[in-house]
Enzyme design. Structure first.
Site, PDB file in Angstrom:
ATOM      1  N   ARG A   1       0.832  -1.205   0.000  1.00  0.00           N
ATOM      2  CA  ARG A   1       0.000   0.000   0.000  1.00  0.00           C
ATOM      3  C   ARG A   1       0.867   1.255   0.000  1.00  0.00           C
ATOM      4  NH1 ARG A   1      -3.849   0.728   4.766  1.00  0.00           N
ATOM      5  NH2 ARG A   1      -2.049  -0.005   5.958  1.00  0.00           N
TER       6      ARG A   1
ATOM      7  N   SER B   1       7.670  -5.725   6.436  1.00  0.00           N
ATOM      8  CA  SER B   1       7.313  -6.828   7.336  1.00  0.00           C
ATOM      9  C   SER B   1       8.225  -8.043   7.191  1.00  0.00           C
ATOM     10  CB  SER B   1       5.864  -7.241   7.087  1.00  0.00           C
ATOM     11  OG  SER B   1       5.010  -6.133   7.182  1.00  0.00           O
TER      12      SER B   1
ATOM     13  N   ASP C   1       5.149  -2.398  13.656  1.00  0.00           N
ATOM     14  CA  ASP C   1       3.724  -2.074  13.597  1.00  0.00           C
ATOM     15  C   ASP C   1       3.087  -2.004  14.972  1.00  0.00           C
ATOM     16  OD1 ASP C   1       3.829  -4.815  14.106  1.00  0.00           O
ATOM     17  OD2 ASP C   1       2.053  -5.246  12.922  1.00  0.00           O
TER      18      ASP C   1
END
Length: 494
Positions: free
Chosen positions: A104, A168, A222
């Site tokens: 994204r 990630s 995160d």
């Protein structure tokens, strides 16, 4: 008999027996008495939870130590984030969220006057399979190109906006602006990236384009993004917690206790990586045979012991194995299993939430699994789901209580008032999880007043908020260079 193992069992049984005739109720009770010997290992008394919390407390200290952290199962990684939002943050930011075959790009606006973090626009970009396996330079060129296209299409080109990047993959953070990729996961095998600083690779890819630029880069994970996105709405938020596919937590630790980083003054956010709790065998006495089987069947045997007992990636499999055992012992489905039930991964964690939400859901799911069920079967399955999810919530509460009690002790206050920013599908979507977690943590941390706040997009808005705080601190230090944040949703020390 059952009340010995389940103090609230009379309540559970009353719920299970709703709308049943007397004969069926007696049959249900008979079956439940037999089933309880399989379920008793999942029940953890308050005393046992206090013991679990005490074990984690020792592991937090080991993880913070300068020399002991390498052997510690709970890694306690410094994030180099030294403050939470104070409400003066303001401006426009970009965010990248890379964690799989898509990523994204977001434009986020922090509005000081309204005390709001707004997602102005976003775009999803695909990563072709061949790019996941090719040269690393091509991957970062692709990311830089997609970001450039986004700037043009949204009329943002020409502005040097700070950026948050959720990357990630396992990394070792060296500084707020330096993070080394340890290894690729999730099907990526791009050459020339492992062992390299991903911040530098991103910067070089953008510079090769020569049509836009970035400033400094800061990195967080995160969980920190979750804490920071909630911290803008609630200044008391100093803890972030995720209970979804995986689980993790972060909190603001006193700098004097973060032995791996120089400095004694102020605080720093520490990423606990508490999913590794128990990797040294300290939780063996509370693991069930089903937990052991889940671990043995996993791709990372012996790793993330705590996470495998409570997170969404594994809860469905624990229930599946439990149901198979009960069926083999002729306590469910007349002893007849199905090919689907015998297949690993086929009992999804979302089924637990749906089954606990209503018997009709349970019956539909059992039919979908190819099982021949009766009314008692569906109610026993519901009991199994409730037992496994309840243990998950209570274990998570024990871990959280360890953190809040530590903060209270660190600050030498009689009573702590704090807020926990939370995210994750298990917490959000399970009908009873959040309520049981909150009730249990208050029993385990009676001198702490805890508010829970659900995060709004920690990997996007949260990453932008970390950037905004970094920018504010830089301005207060008379540094005018805008900051960029990389937010790692999962990283581990080497």
């Amino acid at each position: 008999v059952l009340s010995q193992f389940f103090p609230n069992f009379s309540t559970v049984l009353c719920k299970l027996a709703e709308n049943m005739e007397a004969g069926a109720r007696r049959h249900l009770l008979t079956v439940c008495v037999q089933v309880q010997r399989y379920l008793e290992r999942f029940h953890l008394s308050l005393e046992r939870l206090q013991d679990v919390s005490a074990r984690l407390k020792k592991d937090l200290v080991r993880g913070l130590g300068k020399h002991s952290h390498q052997r510690a199962p709970v890694k306690m990684l410094p994030t180099f984030v030294r403050a939470t939002p104070d409400g003066t943050e303001n401006g426009d930011f970009l965010a990248l969220d890379l964690g799989g075959t898509n990523f994204r790009v977001l434009h986020v606006r922090v509005v000081e006057e309204e005390q709001r973090v707004l997602k102005m626009d976003s775009q999803i970009c695909a990563i072709p399979q061949e790019m996941m396996l090719g040269p690393g330079e091509e991957l970062f060129n692709h990311i830089a190109a997609c970001l450039g296209d986004f700037l043009v299409s949204r009329g943002l080109k020409g502005q040097t906006l700070p950026l948050g990047f959720t990357f990630s993959f396992p990394c070792e953070q060296k500084e707020i602006d330096k993070s080394i990729l340890i290894r690729w996961t999730k099907g990526f095998r791009c050459s020339g990236v492992e062992g390299q600083d991903v911040v530098k690779l991103l910067r070089e890819a953008i510079h090769r384009r020569r049509d836009y630029d970035i400033g400094s880069v800061a990195m967080v994970n995160d969980t920190v993004g979750t804490m920071m996105s909630c911290g803008y709405r609630d200044r008391s938020c100093e803890i972030g917690m995720i209970i979804g596919t995986g689980t993790n937590a972060c909190y603001m630790e006193e700098m004097r206790n973060v032995k791996r980083v120089e400095g004694e003054d102020g605080r720093m956010c520490v990423n606990t990586e508490w999913g590794g709790f128990g990797d040294d065998g300290s939780l063996k006495d509370i693991q069930t045979e089903f937990d052991v089987m889940v671990d043995q069947m996993s791709i990372n045997t012996g790793v993330h012991t705590f996470e495998k007992m409570i997170s969404g990636m594994y809860l469905g499999e624990i229930v599946r194995l439990l149901l198979v055992k009960l069926t083999e012992d002729k306590l469910l489905f007349d002893g007849q299993t199905s090919e689907t039930l015998l297949t690993p991964g086929k009992f999804e964690t979302k089924f637990i939430s749906e089954i606990e939400d209503g018997l009709e859901n349970a019956q539909n799911i059992l039919t979908e699994l190819g099982l021949k069920w009766d009314d008692v079967d569906s109610r026993v399955v519901r009991l199994c789901c409730d037992t496994v999810s309840s243990r998950s919530a209570r274990l998570c509460a024990a871990a959280l209580a360890t953190v809040v009690n530590r903060i209270r002790t660190n600050r030498n206050v009689d009573r702590l008032k704090t807020t926990v920013g939370v995210d994750g599908t298990v917490y959000r979507k399970h009908p009873n999880f959040s309520e049981e977690l909150q009730a249990t943590v208050r029993l385990l941390a009676p001198k702490c007043d805890i508010t829970f706040l659900v995060s709004e997009d920690g990997s996007g808005k949260g990453a932008a908020m970390v950037t905004a705080v970094a920018q504010r601190l830089a301005l207060h230090s008379c540094l005018s260079t805008p900051f960029i944040v990389l937010s790692l949703s999962r990283f581990f020390s080497a």
